[in-house]
Design a protein around this motif. Structure first.
Motif, short mmCIF file in Angstrom:
data_model
loop_
_atom_site.label_atom_id
_atom_site.label_comp_id
_atom_site.label_asym_id
_atom_site.label_seq_id
_atom_site.Cartn_x
_atom_site.Cartn_y
_atom_site.Cartn_z
N GLN A 49 0.74 -1.10 -0.10
CA GLN A 49 0.11 -0.02 0.00
C GLN A 49 0.90 1.33 -0.10
N GLY A 50 2.07 1.10 -0.14
CA GLY A 50 3.15 2.48 0.02
C GLY A 50 3.88 2.55 1.14
N ALA A 51 3.68 1.90 2.35
CA ALA A 51 4.42 2.03 3.60
C ALA A 51 5.88 1.69 3.32
N ARG A 52 6.76 2.23 4.05
CA ARG A 52 8.20 1.95 4.18
C ARG A 52 8.16 0.57 4.71
N PRO A 53 9.00 -0.36 4.42
CA PRO A 53 9.12 -1.76 4.75
C PRO A 53 9.86 -1.64 6.18
N ASP A 54 9.16 -2.48 7.18
CA ASP A 54 9.85 -2.59 8.49
C ASP A 54 11.10 -3.32 8.21
N ASP A 55 12.17 -2.74 9.26
CA ASP A 55 13.53 -3.38 9.04
C ASP A 55 13.56 -4.85 9.03
N ARG A 56 12.52 -5.45 9.93
CA ARG A 56 12.43 -6.79 10.09
C ARG A 56 12.28 -7.80 8.78
N LEU A 57 11.50 -7.01 7.83
CA LEU A 57 11.43 -7.49 6.57
C LEU A 57 12.46 -7.51 5.61
N LEU A 58 13.30 -6.52 5.99
CA LEU A 58 14.59 -6.70 5.18
C LEU A 58 15.68 -7.33 5.61
N GLU A 59 15.62 -7.70 6.88
CA GLU A 59 16.70 -8.39 7.38
C GLU A 59 16.94 -9.70 6.62
N ARG A 60 18.37 -10.04 6.41
CA ARG A 60 18.58 -11.36 5.83
C ARG A 60 19.43 -12.29 6.84
N LEU A 61 19.29 -13.36 6.48
CA LEU A 61 20.10 -14.50 7.39
C LEU A 61 21.56 -14.24 7.28
N PRO A 62 22.56 -13.94 8.21
CA PRO A 62 23.84 -13.80 8.18
C PRO A 62 24.44 -14.88 7.35
N GLU A 63 25.09 -14.52 6.37
CA GLU A 63 25.89 -15.27 5.31
C GLU A 63 26.56 -16.48 5.92
N HIS A 64 27.23 -16.54 7.02
CA HIS A 64 27.95 -17.52 7.58
C HIS A 64 27.26 -18.18 8.75
N GLY A 65 25.80 -17.88 8.83
CA GLY A 65 24.98 -18.68 9.81
C GLY A 65 23.97 -19.53 9.23
#
Length: 132
Positions: A49-65
């Motif tokens: 609907q046009g809202a700024r994404p919550d940071d939790r949605l943008l978080e990625r699994l740590p590469e080495h984890g």
């Protein structure tokens, strides 16, 4: 020697922190709302609907984890539950998982799994307080 050891300690401390944060946020995003949808569903709908994404949605699994996250996900799926809901992953479950998969986790990995589990259990407790 000492500088290399310090860099390794810093790397593993950061990785542990990132994995704990990721586990906590994934549990928060999966929390069910009163209408049965998840927080993730609601936040994604807001983005559409046009809202700024919550940071939790943008978080990625740590590469080495990734491998440790997969282990945590498997253990978490088998976590016991009782009258109060989900329970912490018992050490016996971690030992059984290792035996079943022919894997020997390091002390750091076990400590990190337990820290991730404590963070997840804190989110579950918070969700339970919010809904009761």
């Amino acid at each position: 020697g000492a500088d290399r050891a310090e860099r390794a300690r810093a790397f593993y401390a950061q990785l542990r922190g990132e994995l704990i944060s990721y586990a906590e946020h994934q549990m928060q995003l999966g929390a069910r709302m009163k209408d049965g949808s998840t927080l993730r569903d609601n936040l994604q709908a807001a983005v559409r609907q046009g809202a700024r994404p919550d940071d939790r949605l943008l978080e990625r699994l740590p590469e080495h984890g990734a491998a440790l996250w997969d282990t945590f996900a498997a253990l978490s799926a088998a976590r016991p539950s009782g009258m109060g809901g989900a329970a912490a992953i018992p050490p016996s479950e971690i030992a059984a998982w290792q035996a079943l998969h022919g894997v020997r986790l390091t002390g750091w990995e076990i400590d990190t799994l337990c820290a991730m589990d404590r963070a997840v259990m804190a989110v579950i407790a918070e969700n339970n307080r919010a809904t009761h």
